[in-house]
Design a protein around this motif. Sequence first.
Motif, PDB file in Angstrom:
ATOM      1  N   LEU A   1      -2.090 -12.954  -0.048  1.00  0.00           N
ATOM      2  CA  LEU A   1      -2.888 -11.780  -0.394  1.00  0.00           C
ATOM      3  C   LEU A   1      -3.582 -11.985  -1.741  1.00  0.00           C
ATOM      4  CD1 LEU A   1      -0.458  -8.907   0.715  1.00  0.00           C
ATOM      5  CD2 LEU A   1      -2.591  -9.611   1.821  1.00  0.00           C
ATOM      6  N   GLN A   2      -2.851 -12.662  -2.629  1.00  0.00           N
ATOM      7  CA  GLN A   2      -3.432 -12.918  -3.945  1.00  0.00           C
ATOM      8  C   GLN A   2      -4.586 -13.914  -3.848  1.00  0.00           C
ATOM      9  OE1 GLN A   2      -0.643 -14.384  -6.893  1.00  0.00           O
ATOM     10  NE2 GLN A   2      -1.857 -13.504  -8.531  1.00  0.00           N
ATOM     11  N   LYS A   3      -4.384 -14.977  -3.068  1.00  0.00           N
ATOM     12  CA  LYS A   3      -5.435 -15.985  -2.911  1.00  0.00           C
ATOM     13  C   LYS A   3      -6.665 -15.402  -2.231  1.00  0.00           C
ATOM     14  CE  LYS A   3      -2.800 -20.269  -3.123  1.00  0.00           C
ATOM     15  NZ  LYS A   3      -2.038 -21.288  -2.360  1.00  0.00           N
ATOM     16  N   ALA A   4      -6.439 -14.367  -1.405  1.00  0.00           N
ATOM     17  CA  ALA A   4      -7.558 -13.710  -0.735  1.00  0.00           C
ATOM     18  C   ALA A   4      -8.273 -12.745  -1.680  1.00  0.00           C
ATOM     19  CB  ALA A   4      -7.067 -12.971   0.505  1.00  0.00           C
ATOM     20  N   GLY A   5      -7.734 -12.627  -2.904  1.00  0.00           N
ATOM     21  CA  GLY A   5      -8.381 -11.770  -3.889  1.00  0.00           C
ATOM     22  C   GLY A   5      -8.117 -10.292  -3.701  1.00  0.00           C
ATOM     23  N   LEU A   6      -7.139  -9.956  -2.875  1.00  0.00           N
ATOM     24  CA  LEU A   6      -6.881  -8.547  -2.582  1.00  0.00           C
ATOM     25  C   LEU A   6      -5.926  -7.923  -3.590  1.00  0.00           C
ATOM     26  CD1 LEU A   6      -6.540  -8.989   1.269  1.00  0.00           C
ATOM     27  CD2 LEU A   6      -8.466  -7.989   0.038  1.00  0.00           C
ATOM     28  N   ILE A   7      -5.019  -8.723  -4.098  1.00  0.00           N
ATOM     29  CA  ILE A   7      -4.082  -8.223  -5.108  1.00  0.00           C
ATOM     30  C   ILE A   7      -3.917  -9.270  -6.214  1.00  0.00           C
ATOM     31  CG2 ILE A   7      -2.781  -6.870  -3.421  1.00  0.00           C
ATOM     32  CD1 ILE A   7      -0.641  -9.031  -3.450  1.00  0.00           C
ATOM     33  N   ARG A   8      -3.337  -8.825  -7.314  1.00  0.00           N
ATOM     34  CA  ARG A   8      -2.973  -9.747  -8.376  1.00  0.00           C
ATOM     35  C   ARG A   8      -1.482  -9.530  -8.648  1.00  0.00           C
ATOM     36  NH1 ARG A   8      -7.399  -9.741 -12.877  1.00  0.00           N
ATOM     37  NH2 ARG A   8      -8.518  -9.620 -10.878  1.00  0.00           N
ATOM     38  N   GLU A  61      -1.042  -5.631  -8.915  1.00  0.00           N
ATOM     39  CA  GLU A  61      -2.305  -4.918  -9.135  1.00  0.00           C
ATOM     40  C   GLU A  61      -3.147  -4.991  -7.876  1.00  0.00           C
ATOM     41  OE1 GLU A  61      -6.287  -5.037 -11.967  1.00  0.00           O
ATOM     42  OE2 GLU A  61      -4.604  -6.344 -12.414  1.00  0.00           O
ATOM     43  N   LEU A  62      -3.604  -3.838  -7.437  1.00  0.00           N
ATOM     44  CA  LEU A  62      -4.481  -3.809  -6.269  1.00  0.00           C
ATOM     45  C   LEU A  62      -5.913  -4.029  -6.724  1.00  0.00           C
ATOM     46  CD1 LEU A  62      -3.105  -0.733  -4.263  1.00  0.00           C
ATOM     47  CD2 LEU A  62      -2.370  -3.114  -4.214  1.00  0.00           C
ATOM     48  N   CYS A  63      -6.483  -5.166  -6.349  1.00  0.00           N
ATOM     49  CA  CYS A  63      -7.857  -5.446  -6.735  1.00  0.00           C
ATOM     50  C   CYS A  63      -8.828  -4.638  -5.891  1.00  0.00           C
ATOM     51  CB  CYS A  63      -8.160  -6.936  -6.582  1.00  0.00           C
ATOM     52  SG  CYS A  63      -7.080  -7.976  -7.565  1.00  0.00           S
ATOM     53  N   SER A  64      -8.487  -4.486  -4.629  1.00  0.00           N
ATOM     54  CA  SER A  64      -9.378  -3.747  -3.733  1.00  0.00           C
ATOM     55  C   SER A  64      -8.564  -3.099  -2.611  1.00  0.00           C
ATOM     56  CB  SER A  64     -10.429  -4.692  -3.151  1.00  0.00           C
ATOM     57  OG  SER A  64     -11.143  -4.031  -2.126  1.00  0.00           O
ATOM     58  N   PRO A  65      -8.059  -1.901  -2.905  1.00  0.00           N
ATOM     59  CA  PRO A  65      -7.256  -1.194  -1.898  1.00  0.00           C
ATOM     60  C   PRO A  65      -8.017  -1.001  -0.593  1.00  0.00           C
ATOM     61  CG  PRO A  65      -7.192  -0.051  -4.002  1.00  0.00           C
ATOM     62  CD  PRO A  65      -8.216  -1.121  -4.129  1.00  0.00           C
ATOM     63  N   GLU A  66      -9.330  -0.769  -0.701  1.00  0.00           N
ATOM     64  CA  GLU A  66     -10.121  -0.520   0.506  1.00  0.00           C
ATOM     65  C   GLU A  66     -10.135  -1.758   1.399  1.00  0.00           C
ATOM     66  OE1 GLU A  66     -11.522  -0.557  -2.581  1.00  0.00           O
ATOM     67  OE2 GLU A  66     -11.070   1.539  -3.074  1.00  0.00           O
ATOM     68  N   GLN A  67     -10.432  -2.904   0.784  1.00  0.00           N
ATOM     69  CA  GLN A  67     -10.457  -4.142   1.564  1.00  0.00           C
ATOM     70  C   GLN A  67      -9.089  -4.452   2.153  1.00  0.00           C
ATOM     71  OE1 GLN A  67     -12.029  -7.537  -0.441  1.00  0.00           O
ATOM     72  NE2 GLN A  67     -14.138  -6.990   0.055  1.00  0.00           N
ATOM     73  N   LEU A  68      -8.074  -4.207   1.345  1.00  0.00           N
ATOM     74  CA  LEU A  68      -6.714  -4.450   1.802  1.00  0.00           C
ATOM     75  C   LEU A  68      -6.421  -3.602   3.034  1.00  0.00           C
ATOM     76  CD1 LEU A  68      -4.167  -6.045   1.054  1.00  0.00           C
ATOM     77  CD2 LEU A  68      -3.443  -4.124  -0.351  1.00  0.00           C
ATOM     78  N   THR A  69      -6.821  -2.347   2.944  1.00  0.00           N
ATOM     79  CA  THR A  69      -6.609  -1.420   4.059  1.00  0.00           C
ATOM     80  C   THR A  69      -7.410  -1.844   5.282  1.00  0.00           C
ATOM     81  OG1 THR A  69      -6.311   0.378   2.481  1.00  0.00           O
ATOM     82  CG2 THR A  69      -6.743   0.997   4.753  1.00  0.00           C
ATOM     83  N   LEU A  70      -8.666  -2.150   5.034  1.00  0.00           N
ATOM     84  CA  LEU A  70      -9.571  -2.506   6.118  1.00  0.00           C
ATOM     85  C   LEU A  70      -9.169  -3.787   6.824  1.00  0.00           C
ATOM     86  CD1 LEU A  70     -13.230  -1.677   5.082  1.00  0.00           C
ATOM     87  CD2 LEU A  70     -12.198  -1.380   7.338  1.00  0.00           C
ATOM     88  N   LEU A 115       0.830  -1.203   0.000  1.00  0.00           N
ATOM     89  CA  LEU A 115       0.000   0.000   0.000  1.00  0.00           C
ATOM     90  C   LEU A 115       0.868   1.258   0.000  1.00  0.00           C
ATOM     91  CD1 LEU A 115      -2.880  -0.962   2.445  1.00  0.00           C
ATOM     92  CD2 LEU A 115      -3.113  -0.287   0.050  1.00  0.00           C
ATOM     93  N   SER A 116       1.911   1.210   0.778  1.00  0.00           N
ATOM     94  CA  SER A 116       2.812   2.356   0.843  1.00  0.00           C
ATOM     95  C   SER A 116       3.466   2.628  -0.502  1.00  0.00           C
ATOM     96  CB  SER A 116       3.879   2.100   1.912  1.00  0.00           C
ATOM     97  OG  SER A 116       4.949   3.005   1.785  1.00  0.00           O
ATOM     98  N   MET A 117       3.890   1.571  -1.162  1.00  0.00           N
ATOM     99  CA  MET A 117       4.516   1.728  -2.475  1.00  0.00           C
ATOM    100  C   MET A 117       3.530   2.284  -3.485  1.00  0.00           C
ATOM    101  SD  MET A 117       7.649   1.021  -2.178  1.00  0.00           S
ATOM    102  CE  MET A 117       8.103   0.974  -3.894  1.00  0.00           C
ATOM    103  N   ALA A 118       2.307   1.791  -3.424  1.00  0.00           N
ATOM    104  CA  ALA A 118       1.280   2.270  -4.348  1.00  0.00           C
ATOM    105  C   ALA A 118       1.088   3.774  -4.205  1.00  0.00           C
ATOM    106  CB  ALA A 118      -0.033   1.537  -4.097  1.00  0.00           C
ATOM    107  N   ARG A 119       1.051   4.224  -2.959  1.00  0.00           N
ATOM    108  CA  ARG A 119       0.867   5.654  -2.704  1.00  0.00           C
ATOM    109  C   ARG A 119       2.064   6.467  -3.171  1.00  0.00           C
ATOM    110  NH1 ARG A 119      -0.192   4.482   2.565  1.00  0.00           N
ATOM    111  NH2 ARG A 119      -2.335   3.788   2.836  1.00  0.00           N
ATOM    112  N   ARG A 120       3.236   5.962  -2.849  1.00  0.00           N
ATOM    113  CA  ARG A 120       4.441   6.732  -3.157  1.00  0.00           C
ATOM    114  C   ARG A 120       4.717   6.786  -4.650  1.00  0.00           C
ATOM    115  NH1 ARG A 120       8.734   3.934   0.637  1.00  0.00           N
ATOM    116  NH2 ARG A 120      10.206   5.342  -0.367  1.00  0.00           N
ATOM    117  N   LEU A 121       4.296   5.772  -5.352  1.00  0.00           N
ATOM    118  CA  LEU A 121       4.547   5.771  -6.791  1.00  0.00           C
ATOM    119  C   LEU A 121       3.643   6.749  -7.518  1.00  0.00           C
ATOM    120  CD1 LEU A 121       5.134   1.968  -7.340  1.00  0.00           C
ATOM    121  CD2 LEU A 121       6.757   3.812  -7.794  1.00  0.00           C
ATOM    122  N   ARG A 122       2.580   7.100  -6.881  1.00  0.00           N
ATOM    123  CA  ARG A 122       1.685   8.097  -7.471  1.00  0.00           C
ATOM    124  C   ARG A 122       0.940   8.797  -6.368  1.00  0.00           C
ATOM    125  NH1 ARG A 122      -0.102  10.071 -12.156  1.00  0.00           N
ATOM    126  NH2 ARG A 122      -2.312  10.326 -12.561  1.00  0.00           N
TER     127      ARG A 122
END
Lengths: 252, 252
Positions: A224-231, A238-247, A181-188
Amino acid sequence: MASLTQLPVTRNGALPANAALPSLACRSCTASDRCLTPAIAGGDLSELRQSVKQHRMIHKGGLLFLAGQPRKYAHVVRSGSIKCYDLNINGKERVCDFHLAGEVIGMEDLDASVHGCFAVALEDSEICEIPLVQLRDLMLRRPSLCREMLSLTTRKVHQYRDLVTLISQSDATRRVASFILSMARRLRRGDDGRLRFRLSMARSDIASYLGIQMETVSRSITALQKAGLIRVRGKRIELCSPEQLTLKYGLH
Amino acid sequence: MASLTQLPVTRNGALPANAALPSLACRSCTASDRCLTPAIAGGDLSELRQSVKQHRMIHKGGLLFLAGQPRKYAHVVRSGSIKCYDLNINGKERVCDFHLAGEVIGMEDLDASVHGCFAVALEDSEICEIPLVQLRDLMLRRPSLCREMLSLTTRKVHQYRDLVTLISQSDATRRVASFILSMARRLRRGDDGRLRFRLSMARSDIASYLGIQMETVSRSITALQKAGLIRVRGKRIELCSPEQLTLKYGLH
DNA sequence: CGCATAGTTGACAGCACTCAAATGAGGTGG
DNA sequence: CCACCTCATTTGAGTGCTGTCAACTATGCG
């Protein structure tokens, strides 16, 4: 080029999105909107700007500086990414920081005469060099610049304090989730971050930074991938659901 | 009283043993030789010194400040010890720092308007309060003071970076060994530290700070004692062989 | 297209966590 | 000053996550 200070930084020591118009040489820099702070841009820093060496290109795997080397510049990552690491008592590499485009390297170590760590390019990177002699000189004459540097350093304190919190309170998967999540934010910056991006560092680098083993990073990413949160495909995330990941992991 | 800056700090953010002679009110403080830095002592800080509130006594368990409270002072521990902690997402206490006699609290957070953590006295403690308004004002007029503050903040970065290293690379016993050695040094600087001393914090505080469980701290202490490296009775610690302790765990 | 390296997965062991009980220290009141 | 009470600390038993070692697979560069 990335001009010198970029001080009203974000949580992780990155540059802010807001800034005054750059001037002189910095005008041509695509990162200048994140690098110059209003306080500095409005001042008489033209001398410093002109002495900033732009466009130093470092190819993937190339060393920006070595531990123990005299410190002559502060570095700003104009593009690409830099890994800082030192060697532990067993001579093994330990990653202490990553620096992405728009971020400053080692500003929190202004008074050190030599570099305290190694810095290597994780991909082809453009670096701007700010001469420390002039920066120090200017700090004595401009207290506001000094205050800004202090602010930047304070962010670093928070970054490492947060890292201590993460490492001492989270299991491996939460650490990895937080890192992604941190990398995603920092990259953009500005918005909530990118949904698709490429991690330039190796799994072993992430592992070292997070205080776990490479295999554990791998397992966590798989989880995380098996949980469907990222690919994931290699370094591509790829973040499939940043909100769920955060939550799910109580991150923010 | 402990005067304001004490900037040429030691590794853990403590005050140095060397310093110029204090003046005015600070003259009567037993900690002043560690608190004043030459740069400051030689300058025109009398106004600041005079506004420092001395001898605020806080009894064991008393709160120095609360998270979220407006930050009006920087605090210096004249005697005793202070624990800083915040609450994690589960509302559980997490210790982020300890401050012993002669050390400054929160100087690395100068620009924050509110306190980021709670501060509680681990024993009866004397605290000096430095008004931030005047400190900030003086910083604008005296770049050297600014630089000193920057230096102090840099030490904090190193402290937390070292803590990350310790936590991510060491097992429980090494963390505890490192902590005990650090406390011994900080409780008495200059020489190699005290051989006998009292830890004012609870095992659970140490555990929280080191990112392990209270029971694990206890087991580690027992292990160090069985190895003949320390002697323990409750909070009272005796270093039987600081050299062996240092050597065995590759500490410094 | 092929090789070298990075990354993934599996099996097993060990350290630290959790829950629980026993012991000890420190503080209070008589 | 002593006894008691309370709470911190220690110790024990069992579980689980992560580390370690090893084999397998995928990726990316030349």
